[in-house]
Design a protein around this motif. Structure first.
Motif, PDB file in Angstrom:
ATOM      1  N   GLY A  82      -5.226  -6.633  -0.062  1.00 45.35           N
ATOM      2  CA  GLY A  82      -3.911  -6.765   0.547  1.00 45.35           C
ATOM      3  C   GLY A  82      -3.381  -5.482   1.161  1.00 45.35           C
ATOM      4  N   GLU A  83      -2.553  -5.632   2.187  1.00 46.08           N
ATOM      5  CA  GLU A  83      -1.930  -4.468   2.820  1.00 46.08           C
ATOM      6  C   GLU A  83      -0.861  -3.873   1.919  1.00 46.08           C
ATOM      7  OE1 GLU A  83      -0.271  -3.358   7.241  1.00 46.08           O
ATOM      8  OE2 GLU A  83       0.527  -5.173   6.318  1.00 46.08           O
ATOM      9  N   THR A  84      -0.295  -4.694   1.025  1.00 38.53           N
ATOM     10  CA  THR A  84       0.746  -4.209   0.119  1.00 38.53           C
ATOM     11  C   THR A  84       0.390  -4.529  -1.326  1.00 38.53           C
ATOM     12  OG1 THR A  84       2.032  -6.269   0.191  1.00 38.53           O
ATOM     13  CG2 THR A  84       2.517  -4.598   1.871  1.00 38.53           C
ATOM     14  N   ARG A  85       0.996  -3.773  -2.229  1.00 38.84           N
ATOM     15  CA  ARG A  85       0.927  -4.044  -3.666  1.00 38.84           C
ATOM     16  C   ARG A  85       2.344  -3.906  -4.223  1.00 38.84           C
ATOM     17  NH1 ARG A  85      -3.812  -6.351  -5.031  1.00 38.84           N
ATOM     18  NH2 ARG A  85      -3.479  -5.751  -7.204  1.00 38.84           N
ATOM     19  N   ASP A  86       2.615  -4.644  -5.289  1.00 39.47           N
ATOM     20  CA  ASP A  86       3.911  -4.559  -5.953  1.00 39.47           C
ATOM     21  C   ASP A  86       3.742  -3.872  -7.302  1.00 39.47           C
ATOM     22  OD1 ASP A  86       4.821  -6.007  -3.813  1.00 39.47           O
ATOM     23  OD2 ASP A  86       5.025  -7.901  -4.891  1.00 39.47           O
ATOM     24  N   TYR A  87       4.703  -3.037  -7.663  1.00 38.43           N
ATOM     25  CA  TYR A  87       4.644  -2.292  -8.913  1.00 38.43           C
ATOM     26  C   TYR A  87       5.940  -2.502  -9.692  1.00 38.43           C
ATOM     27  CZ  TYR A  87       0.948  -0.045  -6.221  1.00 38.43           C
ATOM     28  OH  TYR A  87      -0.161   0.184  -5.456  1.00 38.43           O
ATOM     29  N   GLU A  88       5.826  -2.503 -11.011  1.00 42.98           N
ATOM     30  CA  GLU A  88       7.007  -2.759 -11.826  1.00 42.98           C
ATOM     31  C   GLU A  88       6.890  -2.071 -13.188  1.00 42.98           C
ATOM     32  OE1 GLU A  88       7.284  -6.990 -12.345  1.00 42.98           O
ATOM     33  OE2 GLU A  88       5.262  -7.169 -13.135  1.00 42.98           O
ATOM     34  N   ASP A  89       7.941  -2.198 -13.962  1.00 44.11           N
ATOM     35  CA  ASP A  89       8.063  -1.596 -15.285  1.00 44.11           C
ATOM     36  C   ASP A  89       6.863  -1.947 -16.160  1.00 44.11           C
ATOM     37  OD1 ASP A  89       8.879  -1.016 -17.971  1.00 44.11           O
ATOM     38  OD2 ASP A  89      10.975  -1.189 -17.382  1.00 44.11           O
TER      39      ASP A  89
ATOM     40  N   ARG B  64       7.611  -3.148  -3.907  1.00 48.18           N
ATOM     41  CA  ARG B  64       6.594  -3.370  -2.847  1.00 48.18           C
ATOM     42  C   ARG B  64       6.352  -2.080  -2.076  1.00 48.18           C
ATOM     43  NH1 ARG B  64       6.406  -9.045  -0.219  1.00 48.18           N
ATOM     44  NH2 ARG B  64       5.636  -9.255  -2.353  1.00 48.18           N
ATOM     45  N   ASN B  65       5.075  -1.740  -1.953  1.00 52.30           N
ATOM     46  CA  ASN B  65       4.657  -0.541  -1.216  1.00 52.30           C
ATOM     47  C   ASN B  65       3.341  -0.823  -0.513  1.00 52.30           C
ATOM     48  OD1 ASN B  65       6.280   2.166  -1.853  1.00 52.30           O
ATOM     49  ND2 ASN B  65       6.323   0.925  -3.705  1.00 52.30           N
ATOM     50  N   TYR B  66       3.029   0.000   0.472  1.00 50.63           N
ATOM     51  CA  TYR B  66       1.714  -0.110   1.109  1.00 50.63           C
ATOM     52  C   TYR B  66       0.619   0.147   0.079  1.00 50.63           C
ATOM     53  CZ  TYR B  66       3.557  -0.118   5.909  1.00 50.63           C
ATOM     54  OH  TYR B  66       4.190  -0.434   7.078  1.00 50.63           O
ATOM     55  N   ASN B  67      -0.495  -0.546   0.238  1.00 49.24           N
ATOM     56  CA  ASN B  67      -1.664  -0.397  -0.634  1.00 49.24           C
ATOM     57  C   ASN B  67      -2.569   0.698  -0.072  1.00 49.24           C
ATOM     58  OD1 ASN B  67      -3.877  -0.700  -2.296  1.00 49.24           O
ATOM     59  ND2 ASN B  67      -4.561  -2.627  -1.375  1.00 49.24           N
ATOM     60  N   PHE B  68      -2.653   1.829  -0.762  1.00 45.97           N
ATOM     61  CA  PHE B  68      -3.447   2.943  -0.232  1.00 45.97           C
ATOM     62  C   PHE B  68      -4.950   2.668  -0.270  1.00 45.97           C
ATOM     63  CE2 PHE B  68      -2.766   4.062  -4.739  1.00 45.97           C
ATOM     64  CZ  PHE B  68      -4.050   4.381  -5.168  1.00 45.97           C
ATOM     65  N   LEU B  69      -5.359   1.589  -0.958  1.00 45.80           N
ATOM     66  CA  LEU B  69      -6.778   1.222  -1.025  1.00 45.80           C
ATOM     67  C   LEU B  69      -7.152   0.149   0.007  1.00 45.80           C
ATOM     68  CD1 LEU B  69      -7.110   1.028  -4.913  1.00 45.80           C
ATOM     69  CD2 LEU B  69      -8.088   2.779  -3.433  1.00 45.80           C
ATOM     70  N   HIS B  70      -6.217  -0.207   0.861  1.00 43.44           N
ATOM     71  CA  HIS B  70      -6.423  -1.303   1.805  1.00 43.44           C
ATOM     72  C   HIS B  70      -7.668  -1.102   2.680  1.00 43.44           C
ATOM     73  CE1 HIS B  70      -5.501  -4.654   4.312  1.00 43.44           C
ATOM     74  NE2 HIS B  70      -5.167  -3.937   5.374  1.00 43.44           N
ATOM     75  N   LYS B  71      -8.561  -2.089   2.619  1.00 42.03           N
ATOM     76  CA  LYS B  71      -9.781  -2.162   3.442  1.00 42.03           C
ATOM     77  C   LYS B  71     -10.817  -1.086   3.127  1.00 42.03           C
ATOM     78  CE  LYS B  71      -7.902  -4.581   7.470  1.00 42.03           C
ATOM     79  NZ  LYS B  71      -7.714  -4.520   8.940  1.00 42.03           N
ATOM     80  N   MET B  72     -10.649  -0.370   2.030  1.00 42.60           N
ATOM     81  CA  MET B  72     -11.699   0.564   1.652  1.00 42.60           C
ATOM     82  C   MET B  72     -12.909  -0.211   1.144  1.00 42.60           C
ATOM     83  SD  MET B  72      -9.849   3.842  -0.182  1.00 42.60           S
ATOM     84  CE  MET B  72     -11.400   4.748  -0.202  1.00 42.60           C
ATOM     85  N   LYS B  73     -14.051   0.413   1.182  1.00 43.84           N
ATOM     86  CA  LYS B  73     -15.273  -0.201   0.670  1.00 43.84           C
ATOM     87  C   LYS B  73     -15.824   0.697  -0.416  1.00 43.84           C
ATOM     88  CE  LYS B  73     -16.475  -2.580   4.981  1.00 43.84           C
ATOM     89  NZ  LYS B  73     -16.026  -3.882   4.486  1.00 43.84           N
ATOM     90  N   ASN B  74     -15.653   0.251  -1.664  1.00 46.95           N
ATOM     91  CA  ASN B  74     -16.125   1.049  -2.786  1.00 46.95           C
ATOM     92  C   ASN B  74     -16.361   0.122  -3.969  1.00 46.95           C
ATOM     93  OD1 ASN B  74     -16.118   2.896  -5.170  1.00 46.95           O
ATOM     94  ND2 ASN B  74     -15.729   4.428  -3.579  1.00 46.95           N
ATOM     95  N   GLU B  75     -17.575   0.072  -4.444  1.00 47.26           N
ATOM     96  CA  GLU B  75     -17.936  -0.835  -5.526  1.00 47.26           C
ATOM     97  C   GLU B  75     -17.291  -0.461  -6.852  1.00 47.26           C
ATOM     98  OE1 GLU B  75     -22.164  -1.012  -5.738  1.00 47.26           O
ATOM     99  OE2 GLU B  75     -22.391  -2.021  -3.785  1.00 47.26           O
ATOM    100  N   ALA B  76     -16.805   0.775  -6.969  1.00 48.79           N
ATOM    101  CA  ALA B  76     -16.188   1.217  -8.217  1.00 48.79           C
ATOM    102  C   ALA B  76     -14.769   0.676  -8.381  1.00 48.79           C
ATOM    103  CB  ALA B  76     -16.161   2.745  -8.274  1.00 48.79           C
TER     104      ALA B  76
END
Length: 565
Positions: free
Chosen positions: A414-421, A394-406
């Protein structure tokens, strides 16, 4: 807008182009590749220098040692300096982390190899050092099983606590292939498994930036894990170290049930080692005292809770332990009315009734949190909570609340995202090098997977068809998973050429493939010196036996590039 302008205008980069630092590094590395080809008597103009990527699949310590053996042999054959990119999944990233500790490791690989083998066959990290590292991780904004896995599991295999960062490595990276570590976004993986096609689970981490390979959304690697809001960094966090990165990349060494058992046992061992730290010389004797301090009773509840989880996982009777927990909590003044206590039934009846150990664990932890707190207790309590809720990476989501159609909308929420193997979705880092802007001409896939040695390439072909990414066809009719050959070449029109090399095959193992696979299971204890040297030798044979074929394919992609120029 150009890539450089985007990098200047925001701390988050939304673009498919390469980071300028990577572009400049690759340009310098291509000169090294050019000089290497000249030494190999391969005629090539500088414009036709091929972009070659070497991939290391997952496979725990088998992959770590197998990749090391392969690289050592590539060096001996004069082929290592032909590699532009080195990308890994899971266990292969453990090897990469060890290599890139050394500045310009590829120029002194024999010496670096000896140091790594000495460490891997040497003493384990002490429990005290591992626990101290775990306490450091606990101070972060987000604590997850990845931190536990780093301190308690990865250290068992790699035999060190590597606190260097990728940024540190970048400062002295000059003569080696460009490294790319790969993981997956857990939430996007789940959506993809449900049939979703708009989420991008493929996440890469290089010394310069981390982000979504196919979407083209990146942040400086030193800022990955920091809190962002609308593309601006709001709450900086320390850059992850290499021990954590190895845990982030390499946690899928067994199925969930086996990892569950392993981690609950680790918590049990943690209690055993914590005993001297809990105000008493003999924890067991204090527990027998009728007026034992509440701290000891709270710890006893946690110990019993661990035993309940282990009993459930191993199919043993847990009813007495559950009743003991209830009694102790009542003595401590905890609220136990909501606890789900199994009645007087046989074990088979209890199992049939599906005793919800997860809810039981949650309720007990909730009660304990209201009764007692200390640094060590809170840490262990948090580990139990992460295990119950299965929280990884679990880490902060660096894309949180950005506005970009791409960018897929789900990645912005979400404020957070989870990453795994990444091995949980694809056990080879193909999508890190299939980015169009990296212009890869030749992929050398070293497959250290358990089971079907063609699963990675078959899955990649299927996914590329869905995503309309150029990838050669795989001739499934030629494949024999139980007795693979030692060298496969897949070609297509306007696609990179893929060389696929299964670790254990009929050439280097003869008729003993099954024996080799059994000897080097993915989820087992650390290898001894003989196991390491034997595995390095068999992995090296895959390179030495196929040197001429590798040269032939390198020449073929050069000829193709020359024809296209």
């Amino acid at each position: 807008m150009s890539a450089s302008k985007l990098q200047e205008s925001s701390e988050v980069r939304i673009a498919h182009s390469l980071h300028t630092d990577e572009e400049e590094f690759v340009a310098r590395r291509r000169e090294t590749v050019f000089q290497s080809l000249q030494k190999l008597k391969i005629h090539c103009s500088q414009d036709a220098v091929p972009n070659i990527a070497l991939l290391g699949s997952g496979g725990g310590q088998r992959a770590m040692v197998g990749l090391l053996g392969s690289l050592v042999q590539l060096d001996k054959e004069g082929l290592l300096d032909c590699i532009l990119y080195l990308s890994g999944v899971s266990g292969s990233t453990w090897c990469m982390a060890s290599l890139y500790q050394e500045p310009d490791w590829s120029t002194k690989l024999e010496t670096v190899k000896d140091k790594i083998i000495e460490r891997l066959s040497g003493p384990a990290v002490s429990w005290g050092d591992a626990f101290d590292k775990l306490k450091k991780y606990y101070k972060k904004d987000f604590f997850s099983l990845t931190d536990v896995w780093a301190a308690m599991a990865i250290t068992e295999y790699v035999k060190e606590i590597d606190e260097v960062t990728l940024r540190d490595q970048w400062d002295h990276l000059s003569k080696d292939p460009f490294p790319i570590y790969t993981v997956i976004d857990t939430q996007s993986k789940k959506e993809k498994e449900k049939g979703g096609d708009k989420d991008d689970p493929w996440f890469e981490i290089s010394p310069v930036e981390a982000g979504y390979s196919l979407t083209g959304a990146f942040v400086e690697t030193s800022s990955f894990g920091s809190k962002f809001d609308r593309g601006s960094k709001k709450n900086p966090q320390d850059e992850m170290d290499m021990l954590y990165l190895q845990a982030l990349c390499g946690s899928a060494l067994a199925d969930r049930s086996e990892i569950f058992k392993y981690l609950w046992q680790k918590i049990k061992d943690l209690f055993k080692n914590l005993t001297p730290l809990i105000e008493s010389d003999t924890f067991e004797e204090m527990m027998k005292e009728p007026k034992a301090p509440p701290a000891y009773k709270c710890y006893q509840v946690l110990i019993d809770l661990v035993e309940v989880n282990l009993a459930v996982l191993n199919g043993k009777d847990y009813s007495a332990l559950v009743q003991t927990i209830k009694t102790t909590l009542e003595e401590l003044g905890g609220g136990t009315n909501h606890l789900i206590i199994p009645g007087e039934k046989t074990l088979a009846e209890k199992q049939a009734a599906n005793f919800d150990v997860k809810k039981f664990t949650e309720h007990v932890l909730k009660d304990l949190s209201c009764l007692f707190s200390s640094d060590s207790f809170d840490l262990v309590w948090s580990i139990c909570k992460c295990l119950t809720w299965w929280i990884w990476g679990r880490n902060y989501n660096f894309l949180h609340k950005m506005k970009n159609e791409a960018v897929p909308a789900a990645l912005l929420e979400g404020e957070t995202r989870d990453y795994e193997d990444a091995g949980l979705l694809l056990n080879s880092p193909y999508f890190s090098v299939l980015r169009k802007e990296r212009n890869i001409d030749l992929i050398i896939s070293l497959d250290f997977s358990d089971g079907d040695p063609f699963k990675t390439v078959n899955t990649t072909q299927k996914l590329c068809e869905e995503l309309k990414i150029p990838f050669p066809g795989v001739n499934r009719a030629r494949e024999n998973p139980k007795n693979p050959e030692g060298f496969y070449v897949f070609k297509g029109t306007n696609t990179p050429t893929v060389i696929h090399i299964p670790l254990f095959n009929v050439v280097n193992c003869g008729g003993n493939i099954a024996a080799w696979r059994n000897r080097y299971a993915t989820f087992q204890g650390p290898y001894n010196l003989k196991m390491i040297t034997d595995l390095m030798e068999v992995a090296g044979k895959n390179i030495s036996d196929n040197r001429e074929k590798l040269l032939e394919q390198i020449q073929a992609v050069i000829d193709q590039k020359r024809h296209e120029l």
